[in-house]
Design a protein around this motif. Sequence first.
Motif, PDB file in Angstrom:
ATOM      1  N   ILE A   1       0.852  -1.196   0.000  1.00  0.00           N
ATOM      2  CA  ILE A   1       0.000   0.000   0.000  1.00  0.00           C
ATOM      3  C   ILE A   1       0.884   1.240   0.000  1.00  0.00           C
ATOM      4  O   ILE A   1       1.651   1.453   0.953  1.00  0.00           O
ATOM      5  N   GLU A   2       0.755   2.002  -1.045  1.00  0.00           N
ATOM      6  CA  GLU A   2       1.555   3.216  -1.160  1.00  0.00           C
ATOM      7  C   GLU A   2       1.064   4.241  -0.141  1.00  0.00           C
ATOM      8  O   GLU A   2      -0.144   4.467  -0.014  1.00  0.00           O
ATOM      9  N   GLY A   3       1.977   4.832   0.564  1.00  0.00           N
ATOM     10  CA  GLY A   3       1.618   5.875   1.532  1.00  0.00           C
ATOM     11  C   GLY A   3       0.772   5.353   2.683  1.00  0.00           C
ATOM     12  O   GLY A   3      -0.087   6.067   3.194  1.00  0.00           O
ATOM     13  N   ALA A   4       1.006   4.105   3.079  1.00  0.00           N
ATOM     14  CA  ALA A   4       0.183   3.518   4.146  1.00  0.00           C
ATOM     15  C   ALA A   4       0.504   4.137   5.501  1.00  0.00           C
ATOM     16  O   ALA A   4      -0.244   3.989   6.453  1.00  0.00           O
ATOM     17  N   GLY A   5       1.618   4.830   5.582  1.00  0.00           N
ATOM     18  CA  GLY A   5       1.967   5.486   6.846  1.00  0.00           C
ATOM     19  C   GLY A   5       2.595   4.506   7.812  1.00  0.00           C
ATOM     20  O   GLY A   5       2.550   3.292   7.601  1.00  0.00           O
ATOM     21  N   ASN A   6       3.169   5.030   8.850  1.00  0.00           N
ATOM     22  CA  ASN A   6       3.801   4.134   9.817  1.00  0.00           C
ATOM     23  C   ASN A   6       3.349   4.470  11.227  1.00  0.00           C
ATOM     24  O   ASN A   6       4.061   4.264  12.190  1.00  0.00           O
ATOM     25  N   ARG A   7       2.141   5.024  11.306  1.00  0.00           N
ATOM     26  CA  ARG A   7       1.598   5.268  12.646  1.00  0.00           C
ATOM     27  C   ARG A   7       0.873   4.021  13.102  1.00  0.00           C
ATOM     28  O   ARG A   7       0.425   3.229  12.302  1.00  0.00           O
ATOM     29  N   GLY A   8       0.711   3.897  14.386  1.00  0.00           N
ATOM     30  CA  GLY A   8      -0.020   2.737  14.868  1.00  0.00           C
ATOM     31  C   GLY A   8       0.247   2.560  16.334  1.00  0.00           C
ATOM     32  O   GLY A   8       1.319   2.893  16.819  1.00  0.00           O
ATOM     33  N   ALA A   9      -0.760   2.070  17.025  1.00  0.00           N
ATOM     34  CA  ALA A   9      -0.593   1.837  18.449  1.00  0.00           C
ATOM     35  C   ALA A   9      -1.137   0.452  18.738  1.00  0.00           C
ATOM     36  O   ALA A   9      -2.000  -0.046  18.009  1.00  0.00           O
ATOM     37  N   ALA A  10      -0.626  -0.163  19.793  1.00  0.00           N
ATOM     38  CA  ALA A  10      -1.121  -1.489  20.158  1.00  0.00           C
ATOM     39  C   ALA A  10      -2.542  -1.370  20.696  1.00  0.00           C
ATOM     40  O   ALA A  10      -2.874  -0.420  21.400  1.00  0.00           O
ATOM     41  N   LEU A  11      -3.367  -2.331  20.302  1.00  0.00           N
ATOM     42  CA  LEU A  11      -4.701  -2.434  20.887  1.00  0.00           C
ATOM     43  C   LEU A  11      -4.620  -3.511  21.964  1.00  0.00           C
ATOM     44  O   LEU A  11      -4.239  -4.644  21.670  1.00  0.00           O
ATOM     45  N   PHE A  12      -4.897  -3.131  23.202  1.00  0.00           N
ATOM     46  CA  PHE A  12      -4.842  -4.094  24.297  1.00  0.00           C
ATOM     47  C   PHE A  12      -6.237  -4.599  24.613  1.00  0.00           C
ATOM     48  O   PHE A  12      -7.198  -3.830  24.590  1.00  0.00           O
ATOM     49  N   SER A  13      -6.325  -5.866  24.935  1.00  0.00           N
ATOM     50  CA  SER A  13      -7.586  -6.425  25.386  1.00  0.00           C
ATOM     51  C   SER A  13      -7.278  -7.609  26.298  1.00  0.00           C
ATOM     52  O   SER A  13      -6.714  -8.595  25.805  1.00  0.00           O
ATOM     53  N   PRO A  14      -7.524  -7.509  27.590  1.00  0.00           N
ATOM     54  CA  PRO A  14      -8.169  -6.399  28.305  1.00  0.00           C
ATOM     55  C   PRO A  14      -7.258  -5.165  28.363  1.00  0.00           C
ATOM     56  O   PRO A  14      -6.076  -5.253  28.071  1.00  0.00           O
ATOM     57  N   SER A  15      -7.866  -4.033  28.768  1.00  0.00           N
ATOM     58  CA  SER A  15      -7.099  -2.784  28.845  1.00  0.00           C
ATOM     59  C   SER A  15      -6.118  -2.853  30.005  1.00  0.00           C
ATOM     60  O   SER A  15      -6.463  -3.351  31.079  1.00  0.00           O
ATOM     61  N   PRO A  16      -4.914  -2.329  29.796  1.00  0.00           N
ATOM     62  CA  PRO A  16      -3.958  -2.256  30.906  1.00  0.00           C
ATOM     63  C   PRO A  16      -4.489  -1.320  32.002  1.00  0.00           C
ATOM     64  O   PRO A  16      -5.375  -0.497  31.706  1.00  0.00           O
ATOM     65  N   PRO A  17      -3.982  -1.395  33.224  1.00  0.00           N
ATOM     66  CA  PRO A  17      -4.477  -0.559  34.319  1.00  0.00           C
ATOM     67  C   PRO A  17      -4.464   0.917  33.942  1.00  0.00           C
ATOM     68  O   PRO A  17      -3.555   1.370  33.278  1.00  0.00           O
ATOM     69  N   GLY A  18      -5.491   1.625  34.372  1.00  0.00           N
ATOM     70  CA  GLY A  18      -5.541   3.069  34.138  1.00  0.00           C
ATOM     71  C   GLY A  18      -6.053   3.447  32.770  1.00  0.00           C
ATOM     72  O   GLY A  18      -6.210   4.618  32.472  1.00  0.00           O
ATOM     73  N   ARG A  19      -6.318   2.456  31.917  1.00  0.00           N
ATOM     74  CA  ARG A  19      -6.772   2.796  30.565  1.00  0.00           C
ATOM     75  C   ARG A  19      -8.128   2.177  30.271  1.00  0.00           C
ATOM     76  O   ARG A  19      -8.531   2.063  29.121  1.00  0.00           O
ATOM     77  N   ALA A  20      -8.832   1.764  31.308  1.00  0.00           N
ATOM     78  CA  ALA A  20     -10.143   1.126  31.109  1.00  0.00           C
ATOM     79  C   ALA A  20     -11.128   2.130  30.567  1.00  0.00           C
ATOM     80  O   ALA A  20     -11.672   2.123  29.611  1.00  0.00           O
TER      81      ALA A  20
END
Length: 220
Positions: free
Chosen positions: A201-220
């Motif tokens: 994919i051209e220009g797909a970018g390189n941003r991204g964050a992990a999706l946690f499940s369950p949420s880590p503490p403090g991020r519920a």
Amino acid sequence: MARLRLAVLISGRGTNLQSLIDACAETGYPAEIGLVISNDPDARGLERAARAGIPARTIDHRAFPDREAFERALDSALGEAGAGLVCLAGFMRLLTPWFVERWHNRMINIHPSLLPAFPGLDTHARALASGVRISGCTVHFVRTEMDSGPIVAQAAVPVLQGDDEARLAARVLEAEHRCLPLAVRLIGEGRVRVSGERCVIEGAGNRGAALFSPSPPGRA
Ligand code: GRF
């Protein structure tokens, strides 16, 4: 640039079709729907097409002596409509190698799991039974093996405690409604190339964050 002409194939309620109808109504979206085809005359998606003023046809597989004859009818309808990309959006018929090869890299499917996990039917029940904590959806180019082929886009959602099939399906469906228009946009913008059975994919970018499940503490 000329807009990519879509043919959307459906069998049922057509909410993914609706997501494409809505996307195509946006200024600058690089695709338009030329034709909707249902293999079932009672598919609710046909009303969505009618409401949007999009040509729609029923090609009822039961009216044909065999799969080949049905697919030849599909193929000529797609040809007449000048389809550049076929979108299988809840289309519940298996397609033969002949048809799949004819639309090689010009036909995509949306599937409600993170392929290659859980191809086929009863996806959400199987995801729940397996205990995965993340599920999602996949848009991929169609190959002869069911629910396989180069992946254009995926979206992940958490599986939450207490989910049943309906709740998980609804969460995934919301993601589908963003993922399908995204994939069509990328293809319409000419940014997707298939190389060695993977999409580049051209220009797909390189941003991204992990999706946690369950949420880590403090991020519920
Ligand atoms: C969607 O979950 C899609 O991923 C699957 O069939 C369902 C169709 O839903 N292939 P809709 O008809 O688009 O509402």
